[in-house]
Design a protein around this motif. Structure first.
Motif, PDB file in Angstrom:
ATOM      1  N   ASP A   1       0.948  -1.270  -0.057  1.00 47.43           N
ATOM      2  CA  ASP A   1       0.114  -0.190  -0.096  1.00 47.43           C
ATOM      3  C   ASP A   1       0.776   1.243   0.148  1.00 47.43           C
ATOM      4  N   ILE A   2       0.905   1.879  -1.183  1.00 42.04           N
ATOM      5  CA  ILE A   2       1.649   3.325  -1.272  1.00 42.04           C
ATOM      6  C   ILE A   2       0.729   4.569  -1.039  1.00 42.04           C
ATOM      7  N   LYS A   3       0.796   5.204   0.081  1.00 47.24           N
ATOM      8  CA  LYS A   3      -0.012   6.418   0.224  1.00 47.24           C
ATOM      9  C   LYS A   3       0.697   7.561  -0.582  1.00 47.24           C
ATOM     10  N   LEU A   4      -0.241   8.158  -1.445  1.00 45.46           N
ATOM     11  CA  LEU A   4       0.306   9.310  -2.289  1.00 45.46           C
ATOM     12  C   LEU A   4      -0.315  10.621  -2.065  1.00 45.46           C
ATOM     13  N   PRO A   5       0.326  11.720  -2.579  1.00 48.32           N
ATOM     14  CA  PRO A   5      -0.404  13.133  -2.286  1.00 48.32           C
ATOM     15  C   PRO A   5      -1.716  13.156  -2.775  1.00 48.32           C
ATOM     16  N   HIS A   6      -2.254  14.097  -2.431  1.00 47.45           N
ATOM     17  CA  HIS A   6      -3.846  14.488  -2.860  1.00 47.45           C
ATOM     18  C   HIS A   6      -4.737  13.218  -2.488  1.00 47.45           C
ATOM     19  N   ASN A   7      -4.544  12.687  -1.521  1.00 43.74           N
ATOM     20  CA  ASN A   7      -5.541  11.606  -1.000  1.00 43.74           C
ATOM     21  C   ASN A   7      -5.776  10.436  -2.002  1.00 43.74           C
ATOM     22  N   HIS A   8      -4.495  10.159  -2.730  1.00 42.64           N
ATOM     23  CA  HIS A   8      -4.285   9.074  -3.711  1.00 42.64           C
ATOM     24  C   HIS A   8      -3.474   8.032  -3.093  1.00 42.64           C
ATOM     25  N   LEU A   9      -3.946   6.711  -3.385  1.00 41.01           N
ATOM     26  CA  LEU A   9      -3.230   5.347  -2.869  1.00 41.01           C
ATOM     27  C   LEU A   9      -3.154   4.767  -4.017  1.00 41.01           C
ATOM     28  N   ALA A  10      -1.684   3.926  -4.076  1.00 41.78           N
ATOM     29  CA  ALA A  10      -1.697   2.955  -4.994  1.00 41.78           C
ATOM     30  C   ALA A  10      -1.410   1.636  -4.273  1.00 41.78           C
ATOM     31  N   ILE A  11      -2.175   0.653  -4.758  1.00 40.53           N
ATOM     32  CA  ILE A  11      -2.149  -0.832  -4.284  1.00 40.53           C
ATOM     33  C   ILE A  11      -1.346  -1.650  -5.459  1.00 40.53           C
ATOM     34  N   VAL A  12      -0.186  -1.926  -5.085  1.00 43.89           N
ATOM     35  CA  VAL A  12       0.978  -2.878  -5.993  1.00 43.89           C
ATOM     36  C   VAL A  12       0.909  -4.085  -5.441  1.00 43.89           C
ATOM     37  N   ASP A  13       0.474  -5.094  -6.292  1.00 49.91           N
ATOM     38  CA  ASP A  13      -0.015  -6.486  -6.123  1.00 49.91           C
ATOM     39  C   ASP A  13       1.243  -6.958  -7.127  1.00 49.91           C
ATOM     40  N   THR A  14       1.983  -8.209  -6.489  1.00 43.21           N
ATOM     41  CA  THR A  14       2.983  -8.689  -7.370  1.00 43.21           C
ATOM     42  C   THR A  14       2.951 -10.280  -7.251  1.00 43.21           C
ATOM     43  N   ILE A  15       3.087 -10.932  -8.124  1.00 39.24           N
ATOM     44  CA  ILE A  15       2.830 -12.255  -8.217  1.00 39.24           C
ATOM     45  C   ILE A  15       4.345 -13.152  -8.699  1.00 39.24           C
ATOM     46  N   PHE A  16       4.742 -13.946  -8.043  1.00 39.82           N
ATOM     47  CA  PHE A  16       5.897 -14.476  -8.500  1.00 39.82           C
ATOM     48  C   PHE A  16       6.240 -15.945  -8.014  1.00 39.82           C
ATOM     49  N   PRO A  17       7.173 -16.955  -8.738  1.00 41.17           N
ATOM     50  CA  PRO A  17       7.413 -18.271  -8.264  1.00 41.17           C
ATOM     51  C   PRO A  17       7.979 -18.066  -6.877  1.00 41.17           C
ATOM     52  N   SER A  18       7.410 -18.976  -6.025  1.00 44.53           N
ATOM     53  CA  SER A  18       8.267 -19.207  -4.562  1.00 44.53           C
ATOM     54  C   SER A  18       8.653 -20.689  -4.693  1.00 44.53           C
ATOM     55  N   GLY A  19       8.333 -21.144  -5.749  1.00 46.14           N
ATOM     56  CA  GLY A  19       8.812 -22.625  -5.845  1.00 46.14           C
ATOM     57  C   GLY A  19       8.873 -23.191  -7.349  1.00 46.14           C
ATOM     58  N   ARG A  20       9.119 -24.362  -7.408  1.00 47.43           N
ATOM     59  CA  ARG A  20       9.428 -24.985  -8.880  1.00 47.43           C
ATOM     60  C   ARG A  20       8.075 -24.723  -9.801  1.00 47.43           C
ATOM     61  N   VAL A  21       8.302 -24.000 -10.676  1.00 47.09           N
ATOM     62  CA  VAL A  21       6.955 -23.904 -11.592  1.00 47.09           C
ATOM     63  C   VAL A  21       7.555 -24.283 -12.988  1.00 47.09           C
ATOM     64  N   ASP A  22       6.342 -24.810 -13.878  1.00 49.35           N
ATOM     65  CA  ASP A  22       6.720 -25.019 -15.256  1.00 49.35           C
ATOM     66  C   ASP A  22       6.666 -23.796 -16.058  1.00 49.35           C
ATOM     67  N   ASN A  23       6.109 -22.939 -15.808  1.00 50.64           N
ATOM     68  CA  ASN A  23       6.025 -21.536 -16.680  1.00 50.64           C
ATOM     69  C   ASN A  23       6.393 -20.388 -15.660  1.00 50.64           C
ATOM     70  N   PRO A  24       7.782 -19.976 -15.540  1.00 52.64           N
ATOM     71  CA  PRO A  24       8.026 -19.024 -14.743  1.00 52.64           C
ATOM     72  C   PRO A  24       7.486 -17.538 -15.150  1.00 52.64           C
ATOM     73  N   LYS A  25       6.860 -16.671 -14.173  1.00 54.58           N
ATOM     74  CA  LYS A  25       6.336 -15.484 -14.644  1.00 54.58           C
ATOM     75  C   LYS A  25       6.593 -14.521 -13.506  1.00 54.58           C
ATOM     76  N   PHE A  26       6.457 -13.272 -13.957  1.00 51.89           N
ATOM     77  CA  PHE A  26       6.344 -12.306 -12.961  1.00 51.89           C
ATOM     78  C   PHE A  26       5.663 -11.026 -13.363  1.00 51.89           C
ATOM     79  N   MET A  27       4.523 -10.654 -12.358  1.00 49.72           N
ATOM     80  CA  MET A  27       3.402 -10.061 -12.642  1.00 49.72           C
ATOM     81  C   MET A  27       3.207  -8.945 -11.495  1.00 49.72           C
ATOM     82  N   ILE A  28       3.014  -7.564 -12.226  1.00 49.61           N
ATOM     83  CA  ILE A  28       2.793  -6.501 -11.213  1.00 49.61           C
ATOM     84  C   ILE A  28       1.299  -5.900 -11.509  1.00 49.61           C
TER      85      ILE A  28
END
Length: 152
Positions: free
Chosen positions: A116-143
């Motif tokens: 959760d990133i609080k920004l000026p002018h009462n804005h907020l950015a929610i940054v979700d990231t998904i990444f491998p934490s173990g062995r996977v067949d199709n490694p990807k990184f997403m934000i």
């Protein structure tokens, strides 16, 4: 630049920066806009704008649709990306809070981390990231960056 660096800069300096009103400069990489057929090939609906930033033999995708921005890539240096994103968030937004760091509910061997990133002018950015934490067949990184208005 590596995939993880491009994805991180697009997310933090680009998407979060746009919400904060602090975007300046460019990446130095010219993206290509994807057409409707290319989006369908990726399994996406033809909504919003999707750009492809070439990096090496592949690249990083950047999709915006309203308050949501999604950035992703497969393979490459996916195993370093979560740490690079974390460092950038701490550098640009030292007051950001890590709200979640748990196994992903539907993606086996992936982690979901949320900031959760609080920004000026009462804005907020929610940054979700998904990444491998173990062995996977199709490694990807997403934000995924979500723009929101804060209530006082």
């Amino acid at each position: 630049m590596k995939h993880s660096e491009v994805a991180t800069r697009l997310a933090i300096e680009g998407a979060v920066g746009a919400i904060a009103g602090t975007v300046s400069g460019t990446l130095g990489i010219t993206p290509r806009r994807l057409g409707p057929a290319e989006k369908i090939d990726l399994g996406m609906a033809d909504m919003g704008d999707t750009l492809f930033y070439p990096v090496g033999d592949s690249g990083v995708f950047f999709h915006t649709d309203g308050a949501f921005t999604t950035i992703w890539y497969t393979g490459a240096d996916y195993d370093k990306a979560a740490d690079i994103l974390d460092r950038a968030i701490k550098q640009f937004y030292p007051d950001a809070k890590k709200a979640k760091d748990t196994p992903h509910e539907s993606e086996r061997n992936f982690t979901l981390r949320t900031y959760d990133i609080k920004l000026p002018h009462n804005h907020l950015a929610i940054v979700d990231t998904i990444f491998p934490s173990g062995r996977v067949d199709n490694p990807k990184f997403m934000i995924r960056v979500t723009a929101m208005a804060r209530q006082n």
